[in-house]
Design an enzyme around this catalytic site. Structure first.
Site, mmCIF file in Angstrom:
data_model
loop_
_atom_site.group_PDB
_atom_site.id
_atom_site.type_symbol
_atom_site.label_atom_id
_atom_site.label_comp_id
_atom_site.label_asym_id
_atom_site.label_seq_id
_atom_site.Cartn_x
_atom_site.Cartn_y
_atom_site.Cartn_z
ATOM 1 N N ASP A 38 46.905 -36.539 -63.257
ATOM 2 C CA ASP A 38 47.271 -37.909 -62.875
ATOM 3 C C ASP A 38 46.406 -38.966 -63.564
ATOM 4 O O ASP A 38 46.131 -40.022 -62.983
ATOM 5 C CB ASP A 38 47.170 -38.108 -61.355
ATOM 6 C CG ASP A 38 48.212 -37.328 -60.575
ATOM 7 O OD1 ASP A 38 49.019 -36.617 -61.200
ATOM 8 O OD2 ASP A 38 48.208 -37.427 -59.339
ATOM 9 N N CYS A 77 53.446 -32.739 -61.363
ATOM 10 C CA CYS A 77 52.527 -31.687 -61.808
ATOM 11 C C CYS A 77 53.183 -30.383 -62.254
ATOM 12 O O CYS A 77 53.041 -29.963 -63.401
ATOM 13 C CB CYS A 77 51.537 -31.362 -60.688
ATOM 14 S SG CYS A 77 50.430 -32.724 -60.260
ATOM 15 N N HIS A 133 48.684 -24.513 -60.276
ATOM 16 C CA HIS A 133 49.847 -25.232 -59.750
ATOM 17 C C HIS A 133 51.182 -24.775 -60.318
ATOM 18 O O HIS A 133 52.115 -25.560 -60.491
ATOM 19 C CB HIS A 133 49.690 -26.739 -59.930
ATOM 20 C CG HIS A 133 50.353 -27.504 -58.810
ATOM 21 N ND1 HIS A 133 50.499 -28.862 -58.803
ATOM 22 C CD2 HIS A 133 50.915 -27.061 -57.651
ATOM 23 C CE1 HIS A 133 51.108 -29.244 -57.701
ATOM 24 N NE2 HIS A 133 51.364 -28.167 -56.983
ATOM 25 N N HIS A 210 43.540 -36.730 -59.530
ATOM 26 C CA HIS A 210 44.472 -36.560 -58.415
ATOM 27 C C HIS A 210 43.732 -36.854 -57.114
ATOM 28 O O HIS A 210 42.543 -36.559 -56.977
ATOM 29 C CB HIS A 210 45.004 -35.120 -58.416
ATOM 30 C CG HIS A 210 46.182 -34.887 -57.519
ATOM 31 N ND1 HIS A 210 46.076 -34.836 -56.147
ATOM 32 C CD2 HIS A 210 47.503 -34.674 -57.804
ATOM 33 C CE1 HIS A 210 47.263 -34.596 -55.629
ATOM 34 N NE2 HIS A 210 48.162 -34.492 -56.608
ATOM 35 N N ASP A 262 48.633 -34.458 -67.260
ATOM 36 C CA ASP A 262 49.887 -33.805 -66.864
ATOM 37 C C ASP A 262 51.016 -34.789 -66.591
ATOM 38 O O ASP A 262 52.187 -34.426 -66.605
ATOM 39 C CB ASP A 262 49.670 -32.888 -65.661
ATOM 40 C CG ASP A 262 49.253 -33.634 -64.399
ATOM 41 O OD1 ASP A 262 48.773 -34.785 -64.508
ATOM 42 O OD2 ASP A 262 49.382 -33.063 -63.295
ATOM 43 N N LYS A 278 53.490 -42.428 -62.112
ATOM 44 C CA LYS A 278 53.855 -41.045 -61.813
ATOM 45 C C LYS A 278 55.111 -40.986 -60.945
ATOM 46 O O LYS A 278 55.291 -41.784 -60.031
ATOM 47 C CB LYS A 278 52.695 -40.368 -61.082
ATOM 48 C CG LYS A 278 52.989 -38.957 -60.576
ATOM 49 C CD LYS A 278 51.806 -38.410 -59.799
ATOM 50 C CE LYS A 278 52.107 -37.027 -59.239
ATOM 51 N NZ LYS A 278 50.946 -36.460 -58.519
#
Length: 442
Positions: A38, A77, A133, A210, A262, A278
């Protein structure tokens, strides 16, 4: 003229391969991919940050190349990480509905082939240090996807239970997040030291920035951008530690180091001049920093505005290592090493920017065609006959207008038609969803 140009490009390409072999002594390069979580496009000094100091990343940019039009393959993500590791659009991976959570069974299919799996087969030592993730259940452990070792978290730091893993063993529960970046860094430095005499691939996807945000002394309270800035400056310190280790071990000339994110920033962070954040397919949601440094092969001080995406890492890195791409599945990424080492144009005629399983934008050259957006509780489709912007959509000149503020569809019908042709071909090839009305409740 065309034959002469083709011959010239062949000679240049052959010269690049020869130079690579000479620079590395016919030894495959070490590869380090560092990914923030992020991080905003405008959160690094090299990209214009004024409240966050990133001297190590800025030096890395000055000693290598900065790509100003580099995209994540998704705006959240899990699908973005799947795209990076497999070289395939996440819609091919079935990773578009949600992120992987401890409460669901979403994960990267075991039959998918990752960068790590191919490099491992080529004799590389491979390690994942940081946030995975791509599945929280045991069958999705990164150890099943070509990584020799894993140290980190299975998912985002706002999910529970949050446990720190050393391979398959839980070594901390709950996790002390304040020192995570420092511990990832120590593990990374140890891995580099342990594998100094053989080719290695280190994938270092950080937990921050994040939310929830954490850092520890001596980084706490040092940034002019609050706790968010503190975590970014901690990541910069971490990158500096890795670069210092490479220099001390004499590995600089044979190591490609890449830094990216990401997706765009969430509730905090800067998108610079870009639009939105995002979770959107506007530039601020998907255009991310990308810095590459390899002193033997990448000339210092380069900046490129050619478009590329994280799906390009697999074909680029596998070719550098002397391997072959999987022949039994489509690979959407392209080799971008000529962009990095020679200032070449993008190998892509078009790149596709997704909202879940729908193509919401098409990037081609300086142009971007936008097919949908959202307003309050509804999704607006510009690809439907009832839309005010139909049938063209919105067309932005990102060179003139990176903030996507004014559409030039009326003035450039031939560009619209060309990008819509790319769109329609990709919708069929990738079997994507298409909105069937102007206003759609989410």
């Amino acid at each position: 003229m065309l034959r002469a140009l083709s011959l010239f490009m062949l000679i240049v390409s052959a010269g690049t391969i020869t130079a690579c072999q000479q620079a590395t002594g016919n030894t495959p390069p070490n590869i380090i991919v560092i990914m923030a979580d992020d991080l905003g496009y405008g959160d690094i000094g090299a990209y214009g940050a004024s409240l966050i100091e990133t001297p190590n990343l800025d030096r890395m940019s000055n000693e290598g190349i900065r790509l100003d039009s580099f995209y994540a393959s998704a705006n959240i993500c899990t699908p973005s990480r799947g795209g990076l590791l497999t070289g395939r659009y996440p819609v091919r991976l079935g990773l578009t509905a949600d992120v992987a959570r401890p409460t669901n069974n979403i994960g990267l299919a075991r039959e998918e082939i990752t960068i790590a799996r191919i490099l491992k087969d080529l004799g590389y030592s491979t390690s994942l240090i940081g946030k995975w993730h791509l599945g929280s259940q045991p069958q999705y452990s990164p150890l099943h996807y070509g990584f020799d070792s894993f140290f980190g978290l299975l998912h985002s730091n706002d999910m529970h239970p949050l446990q720190l893993y050393d391979n398959t063993d839980v070594i901390e529960d709950p996790v002390n997040q304040s020192t995570l970046t420092e511990r990832y860094t120590a593990q990374a430095v140890n891995f580099i030291n342990d594998n100094r005499d053989q080719p290695f691939f280190l994938y270092l996807p950080h937990t921050f920035p994040h939310t929830p945000l954490h850092t520890a002394s001596p980084f706490a309270g040092q940034s002019d951008a609050g706790l968010y800035g503190d975590t970014v400056e901690t990541l910069d310190w971490s990158t500096g530690q890795i670069l210092t280790t490479l220099a001390e071990l004499g590995l600089d000339d044979n190591t490609l180091v890449i830094f990216t994110s990401d997706n765009g920033p969430w509730f905090e962070g800067s998108v610079g001049q870009l639009r939105d954040r995002k979770g959107s397919s506007w530039e601020g949601g998907m255009r991310v920093p990308f810095i590459a440094r390899w002193p033997a092969m990448i000339p210092a001080g380069q900046v490129s505005n050619e478009a590329a995406m994280n799906i390009d890492l697999l074909p680029t890195l596998i070719k550098l290592a002397g391997g072959d791409l999987p022949a039994d599945r489509p690979i959407d990424g392209k080799d971008i090493m000529p962009m990095l080492s020679e200032g070449a144009e993008s190998p892509h005629e078009a790149l596709f920017l997704f909202q879940n399983d729908r193509i919401a934008g098409v990037r081609s050259g300086k142009w971007k065609l936008v097919l949908e957006s959202s307003y309050r509780s509804v999704i607006t489709s510009f690809d439907h006959a009832d839309s005010y912007y139909a049938p063209a959509g919105l067309l932005f000149d990102l060179q003139l207008d990176p903030g996507e503020t004014y559409s030039y569809a009326r003035e450039n019908p031939e560009v619209v038609n060309r990008l819509r042709t790319h769109l329609e071909q990709a919708q069929q090839a990738l079997d994507t969803s298409v909105l069937d009305a102007m206003w759609i409740l989410p």
